[in-house]
Design a protein around this motif. Structure first.
Motif: not given
Lengths: 294, 258
Positions: A73-74, B99, A70, B103-104, A83-84, A48, B106-113, B115, A80, B258, B3, A101, A50, A86
């Motif tokens: 990821r698309q 983040d 990217l 520990r968020t 992970t935590a 991914l 990993e989730f955030l940066f796995s989104r198709p957006v 950096r 995960p 990350f 975002l 997204f 990351i 929100y």
């Protein structure tokens, strides 16, 4: 659908992935197995973007992904493992945030999945249990409608009923042409769900094949209980049959098909027969013991 | 958009508190002016007894320049240079490090957006949250002044505001960059806010105040704007710092694991 060649990742001087070569086909449920610290999550993070691989190539749906994370990821949806979330968002809010997204996400399916998993839509995520969080992550990954589902320990913390539901859903997704990359150390679920499996240890692939191939490489066995004590001389002898045990309880290791093995027992006073073939767990133990010995 | 909304939801308490605080500061300061103006001589006498040269100078400048100096101290220096600066440090530090810390990431940066998009969106959102209340309270301060019979040229107010707001922007951007390379949100916040408090402390010391970073936005820089003397060098240094911080942030976020 996913292809990696000689993928390496070092954290400082510590090698975490040591030349991983994998090929996952479209529509396949691919099990990725390894003990804690084997490099499974790092591998997923590399796919991914990351984390950046130290060297090697990654192809996702025919496109080089290392330089263009990217694009990867698309095409992928990720649930995960550790992970935590929100915490201040509600379950529904988190789902909407996550799906926003993805271009082809299906919010309706997401809501249906949440209802199927019995997740309270308007409860704050911070009030969710571990299992509920896992289900929420799975729901967002599946509803994102991506071609590839990357799931890290998806069954962890789920009750048996939820596991069954998740298994059914994943099979349905694979049947619809999605590729499911199933990273786990829960071998029974991998054996039950996956078509193929790769065993990873210390960042290296030890074995990669279809589940049936992996299991067929090892011996098959049945356990028998006779209605009277039997001696070895009374049991059928052949090069493909290996007996162990005594009295009324014997186990038979056989090569070839189960039908042939059972046919050889046709004249014996058999009370019960139980399949005792090698499970993925035993293959895992054997592989990792061998690796440890080396 | 998602975002932006998420960033606002995450920081709504901080942004709300900051806005209310600025509003109170503006209202209290502005409406205190008629009383202060009447008793300026007495205030000047009290200030002379204080051992702080910086305060004596401020009172002297208010005596000399009136409302313009008062506006510069209360609105631009206090609201912008001190309150907005502290919030810029806090908000900037949360941009990415929060983040990682929670520990968020990993989730955030796995989104198709990308950096870069993620960083710029959050940076832009943070900047808006900082600048909008600051700008609105500046307008309010100016408006109250008009109603009190203290007229100021709007262009001078805008230029002076622009100067201080760029100072806040530069600080916010540097903190944002530090947030990208940190794994704990408190680290960049403590570093930046600590540094700025130290700068404020040396600003209060007569022999050292000329080397304080606050010298770049104090009355010595604000007052001449009214006479057409804009502090270009300081302004350009803020702009340079902002652009450098921005590019460094984008570079680092794209290289980080990350």
């Amino acid at each position: 659908m996913i292809r990696t060649k000689n993928l390496r990742k070092n954290y400082g001087a510590k090698p975490v992935l040591q030349g991983v070569d994998l090929h996952v086909h479209a529509g396949e449920i691919f099990g990725f197995v390894g003990p804690n610290g084997a490099g499974k999550t790092t591998f997923l993070k590399c796919l991914l973007g990351i984390v950046r691989p130290t060297s090697g190539t990654i192809e996702i749906a025919g496109q080089e992904a290392v330089g263009q994370p990217l694009l990867a990821r698309q095409r992928c949806a990720y649930a995960p493992g550790e992970t935590a979330l929100y915490e201040q968002q509600t379950g529904m809010g988190f789902l909407n945030f996550s799906l926003a997204f993805h271009l082809h996400a299906d919010a309706k399916q997401g809501r249906q999945l949440m209802e199927e998993f019995e997740l309270p839509l308007h409860q704050k995520v911070r009030e969710y249990s571990h299992g509920m969080r896992r289900k929420l992550l799975l729901a967002q990954a599946i509803a994102s409608n991506a071609d590839i589902l990357l799931l890290d320990e998806p069954m962890e913390g789920l009750d048996p009923e939820a596991r069954r539901r998740v298994s059914d859903i994943l099979r349905k997704e694979a049947h619809a042409g999605k590729t499911v990359f199933y990273s786990s150390h829960d071998l029974s679920s991998v054996e039950r769900i996956c078509d193929s499996v790769a065993f990873l240890n210390h960042g290296k692939i030890l074995e990669c094949a279809s589940i049936s191939e992996v299991l067929s490489k090892t011996s098959r066995a049945i356990q028998l209980i006779f209605n009277r004590a039997m001696t070895l001389e009374e049991l059928p002898r052949a090069a493909t049959l290996h007996w162990a045990g005594g009295e009324t309880r014997w186990s038979l290791n056989y090569e070839g098909t189960l039908a042939d093995a059972l046919f050889s027992l046709k004249d014996l006073p058999v009370l019960s027969v139980r399949d005792a073939s090698t499970s993925l767990e035993e293959v895992f133990a054997a592989l990792y013991t061998e690796e440890g010995a080396e | 958009m998602i975002l932006l909304r998420q960033f606002f939801c995450e920081h709504r308490l901080l942004v709300g508190g900051y806005s209310v605080f600025l509003l109170f500061n503006t209202l209290l300061s502005a409406f205190l002016w008629p009383d202060l103006k009447e008793n300026l001589e007495a205030w000047s006498g009290i200030a002379k007894l204080l051992p702080l040269k910086a305060v004596q100078d401020v009172v002297w400048m208010i005596e000399k320049e009136g409302w313009w100096a008062y506006f510069g101290v209360q609105q631009l220096f206090k609201s912008g240079g001190v309150i907005a600066m502290a919030v810029a440090g806090l908000l900037g530090s949360m941009l990415v490090a929060r983040d990682v810390d929670q520990r968020t990431a990993e989730f955030l940066f796995s989104r198709p957006v990308s950096r870069t998009q993620l960083f710029l969106t959050r940076w832009g959102a943070g900047l808006l949250f900082l600048q909008i209340p600051f700008f609105l309270t500046t307008l309010l301060f100016w408006g109250i002044g008009q109603s009190l019979g203290e007229s100021l040229a709007f262009s001078h107010v805008l230029l002076a505001h622009l100067h201080v707001s760029l100072f806040v922007t530069a600080l916010f951007t540097v903190t944002a960059w530090l947030s990208v390379v940190s794994s704990h949100q408190l680290k960049p916040a403590m570093l930046v806010v600590g540094f700025m408090l130290f700068q404020l402390a040396i600003y209060m010391v007569q022999d050292l105040w000329s080397i304080s970073i606050f010298k770049m936005i104090d009355l010595d820089r604000i007052l001449p704007i009214r006479y057409g003397d804009f502090p270009w060098w300081q302004f350009l240094s803020f702009l340079g710092t902002t652009l450098t911080g921005l590019f460094a942030g984008i570079f680092c976020i794209n290289r980080r694991d990350f």
